[in-house]
Design a protein around this motif. Structure first.
Motif, mmCIF file in Angstrom:
data_model
loop_
_atom_site.group_PDB
_atom_site.id
_atom_site.type_symbol
_atom_site.label_atom_id
_atom_site.label_comp_id
_atom_site.label_asym_id
_atom_site.label_seq_id
_atom_site.Cartn_x
_atom_site.Cartn_y
_atom_site.Cartn_z
ATOM 1 N N LEU A 19 19.708 39.916 0.803
ATOM 2 C CA LEU A 19 19.536 40.293 2.543
ATOM 3 C C LEU A 19 21.559 41.420 2.826
ATOM 4 C CD1 LEU A 19 19.749 36.975 3.264
ATOM 5 C CD2 LEU A 19 17.628 37.900 3.341
ATOM 6 N N GLU A 20 21.718 41.058 2.284
ATOM 7 C CA GLU A 20 22.845 42.157 2.645
ATOM 8 C C GLU A 20 22.523 43.775 2.743
ATOM 9 O OE1 GLU A 20 27.488 43.204 1.753
ATOM 10 O OE2 GLU A 20 26.862 41.927 0.284
ATOM 11 N N HIS A 55 10.378 44.134 0.570
ATOM 12 C CA HIS A 55 11.434 42.637 0.565
ATOM 13 C C HIS A 55 10.473 41.970 -0.550
ATOM 14 C CE1 HIS A 55 14.853 40.237 0.198
ATOM 15 N NE2 HIS A 55 14.234 38.808 1.525
ATOM 16 N N TRP A 56 9.417 41.865 -0.346
ATOM 17 C CA TRP A 56 8.707 39.730 -0.527
ATOM 18 C C TRP A 56 8.782 41.159 -2.480
ATOM 19 C CZ3 TRP A 56 3.958 40.457 -2.718
ATOM 20 C CH2 TRP A 56 3.021 39.514 -3.111
ATOM 21 N N LEU A 57 7.979 42.737 -2.237
ATOM 22 C CA LEU A 57 7.897 43.142 -2.759
ATOM 23 C C LEU A 57 8.836 43.678 -3.928
ATOM 24 C CD1 LEU A 57 4.994 45.717 -1.784
ATOM 25 C CD2 LEU A 57 4.379 43.375 -2.712
ATOM 26 N N ILE A 87 16.525 36.614 9.391
ATOM 27 C CA ILE A 87 18.051 36.289 9.528
ATOM 28 C C ILE A 87 18.759 37.334 9.309
ATOM 29 C CG2 ILE A 87 19.780 35.051 8.379
ATOM 30 C CD1 ILE A 87 17.831 33.188 10.680
ATOM 31 N N ALA A 88 18.697 38.747 8.257
ATOM 32 C CA ALA A 88 19.491 39.250 7.638
ATOM 33 C C ALA A 88 19.158 40.581 9.465
ATOM 34 C CB ALA A 88 19.051 40.615 6.788
ATOM 35 N N ALA A 89 18.303 41.159 9.942
ATOM 36 C CA ALA A 89 18.722 41.415 11.237
ATOM 37 C C ALA A 89 19.035 40.635 12.779
ATOM 38 C CB ALA A 89 17.160 40.979 11.745
ATOM 39 N N LEU A 90 18.925 39.566 12.580
ATOM 40 C CA LEU A 90 19.569 38.603 13.272
ATOM 41 C C LEU A 90 21.519 38.528 13.709
ATOM 42 C CD1 LEU A 90 18.184 34.926 14.398
ATOM 43 C CD2 LEU A 90 18.472 37.405 15.909
ATOM 44 N N GLY A 142 23.028 33.642 4.478
ATOM 45 C CA GLY A 142 22.840 33.305 3.697
ATOM 46 C C GLY A 142 23.206 31.506 3.428
ATOM 47 N N LEU A 143 24.543 31.083 5.083
ATOM 48 C CA LEU A 143 24.289 30.016 5.298
ATOM 49 C C LEU A 143 22.788 29.652 6.064
ATOM 50 C CD1 LEU A 143 28.062 29.908 6.161
ATOM 51 C CD2 LEU A 143 26.461 28.633 3.778
#
Length: 217
Positions: free
Chosen positions: A67-68, A101-103, A148-151, A163-164
Motif C-alpha cells: 500500500l505504501e 494493484h490486483w494484477l 485507503i492508500a488514496a485517503l 494498514g490499520l
C-alpha cells in the motif's frame, strides 16, 4: 487511454518495477504457511481444519504490504496533476491503479496457495474452494487498499495508518471467504464475490475524490 495508464501502473507495481515492487508479499504469505505448523503442531487433522483460515489471514496481511507505494509517491511527484491537465479524471486513474494493484499481487498469491496448501495438509476439495474464494475476494482487498492508500496519501505516517484502516474494512471478505471453506453450498463464495464487486465499483470514485481533494488542497 486506460491501456496506457494500465501499462504504466504495471511497470511500476509489478515485482522488479521502477518503484521497488518486490516479492515481499509473496514471501510473507509463504512464511506464514511454513511457520504455522511449528506454532500449532504437526497434526494433519488440525492443520487441515484450520489451514484454510490461516491462508486467508496471510492473504489479507500480504495485500497490505504494497500500500505504501500505491499512491503517495505519484501524488508527491505531481503525476495526478499531469494526468488532470491531459484530461484524465482521477476516477479513471484510480480504476487503472486498482486493476494494476490486483494484477501485481493476486496472481502470485494464488500460485503461492498451492505450496501453502501442501504445507498445511489441505485436501484437494478444500484447496479448490480456497482458490475460488481468493479469486473472488482479492479484487475486494485490492479495492479497499487503493481507496485507503488514496485517503492517507497526503497524511504523515499514512503507510502505517492505511494498514490499520484496511483490516477492519476487509473483515467481511475474510468472514465469508474463509467461511466458504465450511459451506459446501457455495453461498460463501457468492457473498465474497458480491462484496468484491461492490467494492470494486465504489473504490475508484472514493479514491478519485480523495486524490482530487489532496491535489487541490
Amino acid at each position: 487511454m486506460i491501456g496506457a495508464l494500465l501499462r504504466r501502473d504495471l511497470a511500476v507495481l509489478l515485482p522488479g518495477g521502477r518503484r521497488g515492487g518486490s516479492l515481499l508479499p509473496l514471501l510473507f504469505f509463504l512464511a506464514v504457511a511454513m511457520l504455522y505448523p511449528f506454532a500449532v503442531g504437526p497434526e494433519p487433522e488440525l492443520l487441515a481444519r484450520t489451514g484454510g483460515g490461516v491462508i486467508w489471514v496471510a492473504a489479507l496481511l500480504a495485500a497490505i504490504l504494497p500500500l505504501e507505494r500505491l499512491v503517495s509517491a505519484d501524488l508527491e511527484a505531481g503525476v495526478f496533476d499531469q494526468l488532470h491537465l491531459r484530461g484524465v479524471s482521477e476516477e479513471l486513474a484510480m480504476a487503472s491503479r486498482l486493476l494494476a494493484h490486483w494484477l501485481a499481487f493476486a496472481p502470485l498469491l494464488l500460485l503461492a496457495a498451492l505450496p501453502a496448501a501442501t504445507l498445511l495438509n489441505l485436501p484437494s476439495e478444500t484447496l479448490r474452494t480456497l482458490l475460488l474464494g481468493l479469486l473472488a475476494g482479492t479484487p475486494g482487498l485490492a479495492a479497499i487498499g487503493v481507496a485507503i492508500a488514496a485517503l492517507t496519501a497526503s497524511l504523515r505516517g499514512g503507510a502505517a495508518l492505511s494498514g490499520l484502516m484496511v483490516i477492519p474494512l476487509a473483515v467481511p471478505i475474510l468472514i465469508f471467504g474463509a467461511g466458504s471453506l465450511a459451506r459446501p453450498d457455495g453461498s460463501g463464495l457468492a457473498l465474497t464475490a458480491a462484496i468484491s464487486l461492490g467494492l470494486c465499483a465504489v473504490a475508484p470514485f472514493a479514491a478519485g475524490a480523495a486524490i482530487r481533494a489532496a491535489r487541490e488542497g
